[in-house]
Enzyme design. Structure first.
Site, PDB file in Angstrom:
ATOM      1  N   HIS A   1       0.782  -0.994   0.197  1.00 41.94           N
ATOM      2  CA  HIS A   1      -0.233  -0.082  -0.319  1.00 41.94           C
ATOM      3  C   HIS A   1       0.745   1.120  -0.039  1.00 41.94           C
ATOM      4  O   HIS A   1       1.957   1.246   0.400  1.00 41.94           O
ATOM      5  CB  HIS A   1      -1.227  -0.146   1.146  1.00 41.94           C
ATOM      6  CG  HIS A   1      -2.305   0.885   0.801  1.00 41.94           C
ATOM      7  ND1 HIS A   1      -1.792   2.115   0.909  1.00 41.94           N
ATOM      8  CD2 HIS A   1      -3.386   0.412   0.547  1.00 41.94           C
ATOM      9  CE1 HIS A   1      -3.712   2.437   0.840  1.00 41.94           C
ATOM     10  NE2 HIS A   1      -4.307   1.102   0.160  1.00 41.94           N
ATOM     11  N   HIS A   2       0.445   2.255  -0.612  1.00 48.40           N
ATOM     12  CA  HIS A   2       1.113   3.382  -0.714  1.00 48.40           C
ATOM     13  C   HIS A   2       1.021   4.237   0.426  1.00 48.40           C
ATOM     14  O   HIS A   2       1.996   5.066   0.790  1.00 48.40           O
ATOM     15  CB  HIS A   2       0.547   4.586  -1.531  1.00 48.40           C
ATOM     16  CG  HIS A   2       1.745   5.087  -3.003  1.00 48.40           C
ATOM     17  ND1 HIS A   2       2.739   6.066  -2.115  1.00 48.40           N
ATOM     18  CD2 HIS A   2       1.456   5.241  -3.948  1.00 48.40           C
ATOM     19  CE1 HIS A   2       3.101   6.526  -3.233  1.00 48.40           C
ATOM     20  NE2 HIS A   2       2.642   6.266  -4.241  1.00 48.40           N
ATOM     21  N   SER A   3       0.477   3.803   1.102  1.00 44.65           N
ATOM     22  CA  SER A   3       0.271   4.481   2.732  1.00 44.65           C
ATOM     23  C   SER A   3       1.699   4.170   2.911  1.00 44.65           C
ATOM     24  O   SER A   3       1.717   4.776   4.596  1.00 44.65           O
ATOM     25  CB  SER A   3      -1.034   4.478   3.386  1.00 44.65           C
ATOM     26  OG  SER A   3      -0.661   2.473   3.611  1.00 44.65           O
TER      27      SER A   3
END
Length: 444
Positions: A138-140
């Site tokens: 995830h880009h988070s």
């Protein structure tokens, strides 16, 4: 436990039924000379020995009650490595097109937020005895630069790999209770008035720069940009209409190409531009050809968002995001390839100067200011109203991330190429990425 920054949490808030927030990477491997066969068991064993080097891989999200504050990364007491590493095989003939179709399907599926936000797939059956490993996370959790750092942890410099001794046992920390999280949220809320003053002050400082950026748009933004004496703008304003800028679906299509980095450097040296300018110009040429084939090439140049890695020190052991973005026109309106290169260089120089004028920390302060519950509702509302499609701030996303300059191996298999796979955002249906290594520029 470690709290996500506002920018990290923004990638969670932007997710909708049609938009996922993870990024990925596809490594094409030659396992023919590996010390032992590249199997699911072998890949799992290698990953198990290195999990302690990347604590994030065993952490999941812990939401704050009522979305009052940014979520936290916490140790997953039920972590199961075999859930995250999977295997599939392509049917004969195992072509690159079949591989792209599989990656498209896998990348379209959202990650399970109840578990650590990553998955890894061993893909066998490729033509020529090759194999592939596709990883999505995830880009988070990471940006492009952090993703490159993560890959260096998972890769080796020799076929034999590294020996890990005295690997610590995984001892997950105690999960925080609701009362603890609410108290932390209350403490954070106490800093909001100070943050609001800082954000307002920075916006006031940025106002003259914003006015200067908008002025060319008012005078006729996105002019045709003749190379000799032409006007070049940053692209601030509404981008030209194209079919690329419609509401997106949950489905994705993925394709990749490889070109010689030596050829790219020869071109950039001959014209006096940069490798990134060549990437932008080549992307513009491909998009131009597609638009012509579909009878919708606009007279004005398209506008692209170019993510930029910030040179900000990372804290803690969570990679996180240190990113900003430039907005620039790209020369889709020019037929001559040399003109495209020169215009790409002029446009990105202006975009870099305008991006550098943004007060340091402004974007971070803005993303920290809004509670996740509010940000998520705003994202869903914007998606339901197709605001990005209607406003069209940009047409496409172009991202250039430097790659490793050395030969690398994964589980003993030689890595031939590595292709990045990125996020598709609402209203922007095309993302082009480049990863330059000593041997090639790979674009996906």
């Amino acid at each position: 436990m470690q709290q996500l920054s506002g920018m990290d949490a923004a990638f969670l808030a932007l997710e909708t039924p049609a938009v996922t927030g993870h990024v990925g990477g596809l490594a094409i491997l030659d396992p023919s000379n590996a010390p032992e066969p590249l199997t699911l068991e072998r890949l799992t064993r290698v990953m198990d020995q290195r999990l302690h080097l990347v604590p994030l891989l065993r952490r999941r999200l812990q939401e704050v009650p009522f979305g009052l504050d940014q979520p936290y990364w916490v140790d997953d007491p039920d972590f199961d490595l075999e859930f995250h590493i999977r295997e599939l095989a392509l049917p004969a003939p195992g072509s690159d097109q079949q591989l792209c179709e599989q990656i498209s399907r896998i990348h379209s599926r959202a990650l399970d937020r109840a578990r650590p936000l990553w998955e890894m797939y061993l893909i066998t059956g490729l033509a020529g005895g090759r194999a592939a490993v596709y990883t999505k996370i995830h880009h988070s959790a990471i940006d492009g630069a952090a993703g490159a750092e993560l890959m260096t942890t998972l890769l080796d410099l020799t076929r034999e790999g590294r020996e890990f001794t005295d690997i610590p046992d995984f001892a997950p920390g105690k999960l925080p209770g609701r009362a603890n999280l609410l108290l932390r949220a209350a403490a954070t809320a106490g800093s909001h008035p100070r943050r609001a003053v800082r954000v307002t002050t920075n916006f006031v400082r940025f106002a003259p720069v914003l006015a200067g950026m908008a002025a060319p748009f008012v005078r006729g933004l996105m002019s045709r940009g003749e190379v000799d004496g032409g006007e070049f703008t940053s692209g601030v304003g509404q981008a030209p209409p194209t079919s690329l800028n419609q509401p997106v679906t949950a489905h994705r299509r993925f394709a990749f190409r490889t070109v010689s980095l030596a050829d790219v450097k020869e071109i950039k040296n001959a014209v006096g531009v940069t490798v990134n300018d060549v990437f932008v110009a080549v992307s513009a040429a491909a998009i131009r050809r597609w638009l012509i084939d579909h009878n919708e090439l606009p007279e004005a140049p398209l506008v692209a968002m170019l993510p930029v890695a910030l040179k900000v020190p990372r804290t803690g052991d969570t990679p996180g995001n240190r990113v900003s973005a430039m907005i620039s026109t790209i020369p889709t309106h020019l037929a001559n390839p040399i003109d495209r290169l020169k215009v790409a260089n002029d446009a990105t120089v202006i975009a870099k100067a305008q991006q550098a004028a943004i007060p340091e920390g402004l974007v971070e302060d803005v993303t920290e200011f809004f509670a996740p519950a509010l940000a998520a509702r705003a994202a869903r509302l914007a998606s339901s109203m197709s605001l990005t499609s209607r406003l069209r701030p940009v047409n496409v996303v172009l991202s250039n991330v430097p790659g490793a300059n050395i030969q690398a191996y994964m589980a003993g298999a030689e890595m031939l190429t590595y292709y990045p796979v990125s996020v598709i955002v609402e209203g922007v249906g095309l993302t082009s990425l480049c990863r330059a290594t000593t041997a090639a520029c790979t674009s996906a």
